[in-house]
Design an enzyme around this catalytic site. Sequence first.
Site, short mmCIF file in Angstrom:
data_model
loop_
_atom_site.label_atom_id
_atom_site.label_comp_id
_atom_site.label_asym_id
_atom_site.label_seq_id
_atom_site.Cartn_x
_atom_site.Cartn_y
_atom_site.Cartn_z
CG ASP A 215 -14.72 9.75 4.52
OD1 ASP A 215 -14.76 10.15 5.69
OD2 ASP A 215 -15.72 9.33 3.90
CD GLU A 276 3.55 7.80 -9.97
OE1 GLU A 276 3.08 8.90 -10.36
OE2 GLU A 276 3.01 6.71 -10.24
#
Length: 572
Positions: A215, A276
């Site tokens: 956002d 990751e």
Amino acid sequence: MTPVHAPFPTDEWWRTAVIYQIYPRSFADGNGDGIGDLPGITARLDHLAALGVDAVWLSPFYRSPQRDAGYDVADYRDVDPLFGTLADADALIARAHELGMRVVVDLVPNHTSSEHAWFRAALAAAPGSPERARYLFRDGRGEHGELPPNNWTSVFGGQAWTRVQEPSGQPGQWYLHLFDSSQPDLDWSNPEVRAELEDVLRFWLRRGVDGFRVDVAHGLVKADGLPDWAGHVAMVDGTDAGAPEDGSTPATESGPMFDQDGVHEIYRSWRAVLDEFDADGERRSRALVAEAWVEPLTRLARYVRDDEMQQAFNFSFLTSHWDAAAYRAVITASLEALDAVGAPATWVLSNHDVVRHASRFGLAVPGARPNGVFATDPQPDEALGLRRARAATLFMLALPGSAYLYQGEELGLPEHTTLPDDVREDPAYFRTQHAEAGRDGCRVPLPWAAGEPAFGFSPTGSSWLPQPAQWSTYAADAQTGVAGSTLELYREALRLRRERALGGNGLAWLDGHDADVVSFRSVATDGRDVVVLANLGSAPASLPTGAEVLLASADLPDDGMLPADVTVWLSA
């Protein structure tokens, strides 16, 4: 035929995905309190699987006082009881994955709720303290600090600063809020803020989410010194392009609070976090999506460079009017800018912040984007708006890249343009002193069953916003299996899009058609090209002789002509 975009590999799901936005409080209510929730969503995921979408994006469901419908987050690691529990979130993610759909969740990093533990601690602490350093607290101007630190205004109306009362009881510093006063902006120059949000990413990645819609992605970093600015702060501007009457800078020009170069360092670090979590060696299986109201498109492309985000919303496409030349120009510019950085284009026509496109295209200026529609305003032409919306959607779904759908558009839902003012909840309505209707009209709960109370949204018939009576004709059960219904049009379009791999195809403009016709060839790697024609004019246009019709947004006559406000897919 003018080639604009070459096919690209589609091994990264987000490059071609059709992603469906769920606004949780309005999708489906599982417990009968009149507000949608996570169990309600989970129970309705079969509808989305049958629709044929690749992923769902959930608007915020975090713990929040709901001053801005969840975009005021009090705890990023918990589900608000209004929507359920963390176990409910886990069940939703698991069920979506069972059905073959990815899950993208909203992240709100520009600001927190004023009820967040950090902000409560900041109010209790002294100026200059570590607690206040997480936010943008500043001394006021004027002899006694009685004036705000600068002249910035809130996106929701009014000034962007609120003065606090210090623990001593005296008026004190001011804090910045680009949105509501209940949404204080974080200070992203603070390493503690950066570390906290990276940990929030990991929290939800461990729970199995496939990505984040970010956002206000262009707003995290502010210009040094927070300088005054003569421009008009806006996200979705309700006026036509051009200078405001007061002579200020147009809203499309980023001020010192938006699109600062420093945001890109943040997103490179976030990209490293996502990397990751490669699943079973699947490279780049998670995605970041930027909500960035940035122009020109070459600036927007900076957010999706190879080491940053994977997608950015294309608001230049969303805000285009019903005009063939405008669409061709914005599509060409989008593909050129994004191809330059190796990123996919995204296409969207509606979301939770704008008037639904089934109504926008029925306005006197089709495609105009007012900040909501009052009952006393000129009303959209509902039939014309839906006809154009169907044509626009079919046109959009043939474009290369990823497409976003907003809940209910597969039903052809119009905006609720006659909402009583006393039920409105959008802070934009209140902060503009009721000058803007706000966004409630596009957030009304969905109609699932024509003959049930609240059209099947809630088992008790409750609904946090009232639904228009005429929505019974739009209910999902009233359209299922009905030839020519909007729901069946979407289902067939998404089936053909996947079968023909349209999202991964190339694009070449076709010349020789009427000026009001947008025409292109979707160039397939297997030779099964699709020709797309959209007639945005007022008169019929010629169709190629002998072409096989794959799908049309409305019935076609037998005279070989393409009617006004209709899109057709043809087998080349």
